[in-house]
Design an enzyme around this catalytic site. Structure first.
Site, mmCIF file in Angstrom:
data_model
loop_
_atom_site.group_PDB
_atom_site.id
_atom_site.type_symbol
_atom_site.label_atom_id
_atom_site.label_comp_id
_atom_site.label_asym_id
_atom_site.label_seq_id
_atom_site.Cartn_x
_atom_site.Cartn_y
_atom_site.Cartn_z
ATOM 1 N N ARG A 102 0.827 -1.223 0.000
ATOM 2 C CA ARG A 102 0.000 0.000 0.000
ATOM 3 C C ARG A 102 0.861 1.273 0.000
ATOM 4 O O ARG A 102 0.535 2.262 0.659
ATOM 5 C CB ARG A 102 -0.927 0.041 1.231
ATOM 6 N N SER A 111 -10.815 -0.719 3.194
ATOM 7 C CA SER A 111 -10.024 -0.849 4.430
ATOM 8 C C SER A 111 -9.596 0.543 4.890
ATOM 9 O O SER A 111 -8.971 1.276 4.121
ATOM 10 C CB SER A 111 -8.753 -1.657 4.174
ATOM 11 N N GLU A 168 -4.856 3.743 6.127
ATOM 12 C CA GLU A 168 -4.574 3.556 4.704
ATOM 13 C C GLU A 168 -5.190 4.721 3.927
ATOM 14 O O GLU A 168 -4.688 5.149 2.893
ATOM 15 C CB GLU A 168 -5.189 2.225 4.255
HETATM 16 N N1 EPU Z 1 -10.818 -10.677 10.060
HETATM 17 C C1 EPU Z 1 -11.481 -10.745 11.247
HETATM 18 N N2 EPU Z 1 -12.446 -9.825 11.507
HETATM 19 C C2 EPU Z 1 -12.790 -8.858 10.626
HETATM 20 C C3 EPU Z 1 -12.097 -8.794 9.423
HETATM 21 C C4 EPU Z 1 -11.108 -9.707 9.141
HETATM 22 O O1 EPU Z 1 -11.225 -11.606 12.061
HETATM 23 O O2 EPU Z 1 -13.689 -8.071 10.943
HETATM 24 C C5 EPU Z 1 -9.786 -11.693 9.772
HETATM 25 C C6 EPU Z 1 -10.394 -12.940 9.153
HETATM 26 O O3 EPU Z 1 -9.757 -14.061 9.656
HETATM 27 C C7 EPU Z 1 -10.068 -12.832 7.692
HETATM 28 C C8 EPU Z 1 -8.738 -12.106 7.733
HETATM 29 O O4 EPU Z 1 -8.860 -11.204 8.855
HETATM 30 O O5 EPU Z 1 -9.960 -14.082 7.114
HETATM 31 C C9 EPU Z 1 -8.422 -11.296 6.512
HETATM 32 O O6 EPU Z 1 -9.565 -10.540 6.137
HETATM 33 P P1 EPU Z 1 -9.816 -10.173 4.607
HETATM 34 O O7 EPU Z 1 -9.639 -11.347 3.726
HETATM 35 O O8 EPU Z 1 -11.108 -9.426 4.520
HETATM 36 O O9 EPU Z 1 -8.593 -9.245 4.276
HETATM 37 P P2 EPU Z 1 -7.967 -7.985 5.031
HETATM 38 O O10 EPU Z 1 -6.580 -8.342 5.405
HETATM 39 O O11 EPU Z 1 -8.874 -7.476 6.097
HETATM 40 C C10 EPU Z 1 -6.912 -7.004 2.869
HETATM 41 C C11 EPU Z 1 -6.925 -5.694 2.119
HETATM 42 C C12 EPU Z 1 -8.215 -5.530 1.336
HETATM 43 C C13 EPU Z 1 -8.332 -6.701 0.362
HETATM 44 C C14 EPU Z 1 -8.312 -8.022 1.168
HETATM 45 C C15 EPU Z 1 -8.311 -9.244 0.287
HETATM 46 C C16 EPU Z 1 -5.575 -4.224 3.491
HETATM 47 C C17 EPU Z 1 -5.549 -3.076 4.442
HETATM 48 N N3 EPU Z 1 -6.776 -4.610 3.083
HETATM 49 O O12 EPU Z 1 -7.944 -6.927 3.836
HETATM 50 O O13 EPU Z 1 -8.115 -4.351 0.573
HETATM 51 O O14 EPU Z 1 -9.534 -6.632 -0.386
HETATM 52 O O15 EPU Z 1 -7.099 -8.069 1.958
HETATM 53 O O16 EPU Z 1 -7.073 -9.399 -0.311
HETATM 54 O O17 EPU Z 1 -4.509 -4.733 3.107
HETATM 55 C C18 EPU Z 1 -8.589 -2.032 0.686
HETATM 56 O O18 EPU Z 1 -7.379 -1.852 0.674
HETATM 57 O O19 EPU Z 1 -9.409 -1.071 0.716
HETATM 58 C C19 EPU Z 1 -9.094 -3.391 0.672
HETATM 59 C C20 EPU Z 1 -10.400 -3.671 0.758
#
Ligand code: EPU
Length: 344
Positions: free
Chosen positions: A164, A238, A334
């Protein structure tokens, strides 16, 4: 092209917060930037702000300087064997470009389906999702150098991409305006289905040999399920980055929180899911006045109606402090805060 005064930014940001640009200009073609330069606009408005799709921006006050809205829109491509070189204007909607590529069988961006925002903003924060980042397909970009008034080409190595992050958030901030992004895609690319949620959904749909269209559809379905539609509920995806901590710190955390969600970063660091940290504090799907966190993804802050940028910002401060006191980790935003607050 002319500079307008007192333009509301409410429809120009996906949070849907109200703020005003004291000066606003719409850029339809590259020549408009040269004209602005000739008129001395970049001298006059030193801290101008470039606005793309407004999907990663939180306006916390009126913008006193010039808002430059990027509206250069075209997509072209050249083929060389199986390689496809895409050229897209910075004002193209990112997801329109993804659909354009998927429709033609050009692989590489399908995992980035449905990411809100514009093409020109994509390199700035090196957008990423489901195992792919923009830097994996980025070839070069064209940018206007406001100090010299000339156009330059910046290659992948010039951009210092990281999670990012890119040079456009640091040394090149306020100097280069991206006008065109060039991607290197492939007609023979193998879909990237390493991300668990994608492979699980493909399995559920009984798809063994997914095409890039299958991957695009699966990613879109996952996003629609998890993330609120910004045209219905104001949000910016995010809100925070996933924090990266040392392995030592991670091991300490793990001894207290056995279910912590994390991903290794090289041999020495670990990335922690910020959504998990916030949920663990009991703040998933909570509402505080006009602001809240999303019920299916605690990392997404939502405008529940008429929130101001300061409401959202204040709520994000509370989250930072809360996560810090429970885990000893300070989350970083972010989303860009505009105009920058002294505190930020
Ligand atoms: N999780 C929780 N609670 C929550 C959210 C997430 O426990 O409320 C845990 C879950 O275990 C889940 C894991 O976190 O499996 C990862 O969650 P998710 O797959 O939604 O991914 P993220 O790490 O929260 C990142 C990016 C997203 C992108 C997704 C998928 C960042 C800051 N965000 O989110 O990007 O879509 O991975 O690759 O790196 C964005 O940047 O705006 C964005 C949406």
């Amino acid at each position: 092209m002319y500079i307008k005064k007192d333009v509301s930014l409410k429809t120009y940001n996906t949070f849907g917060v109200d703020a005003k640009a004291n000066y606003f200009v719409e850029i339809a073609e590259e020549d408009d930037l040269e004209k602005l330069h000739e008129e001395g606009a970049f001298e006059r408005f030193k801290d101008f702000f470039i606005l793309g799709g407004g999907s990663n921006t939180l306006f916390v006050a009126d913008v006193e300087s010039l808002v430059v809205h990027m509206g250069i829109r075209y997509v072209k491509y050249d083929e060389l064997g199986n390689d496809v070189y895409i050229k897209a204007g910075a004002g193209v909607i990112w997801n329109d470009l993804v659909n354009y590529c998927v429709d033609r069988g050009f692989g590489g961006v399908e995992n980035l389906s449905l990411i809100p925002g514009s093409v020109g903003a994509a390199p700035v924060q090196n957008i990423g999702a489901y195992g792919v980042e923009l830097q994996d397909v980025f070839y070069s970009c064209r940018a206007f150098d406001v100090s010299s008034g000339t156009f330059v080409t910046l290659n992948r190595n010039d951009c210092s991409f990281a999670y990012r992050d890119s040079v456009f958030k640091h040394q090149y901030r306020g100097r280069y305006i991206i006008t065109e992004v060039n991607l290197l895609l492939s007609k023979e690319s193998k879909p990237n289905i390493t991300y668990g949620a994608i492979s699980a959904e493909l399995h559920r749909r009984n798809i063994q040999e997914p095409t890039i269209r299958d991957v695009s559809q699966v990613v879109s379905a996952i996003r629609v399920h998890k993330l609120p539609d910004p045209t219905m509920i104001g949000n910016s995806g995010s809100f925070f980055k996933n924090p990266i901590v040392s392995k030592g710190m991670y091991e300490k955390l793990l001894s207290n929180f056995v279910d912590i969600v994390s991903y290794p970063v090289g041999d020495t660091h670990v990335k922690i899911a910020a959504g998990w940290l916030i949920e663990k504090c009991g703040w998933k799907g909570i509402k505080k006045g006009p602001v809240g966190t999303w019920k299916n993804q605690a990392l997404v802050l939502v405008n529940l109606g008429n929130a101001t940028g300061i409401d959202v910002y204040g709520f994000s401060e509370e989250i930072i402090d809360m996560v810090d006191s429970k885990f000893g980790i300070r989350l970083e935003r972010e989303v860009n805060i505009v105009p920058l607050l002294a505190k930020y």
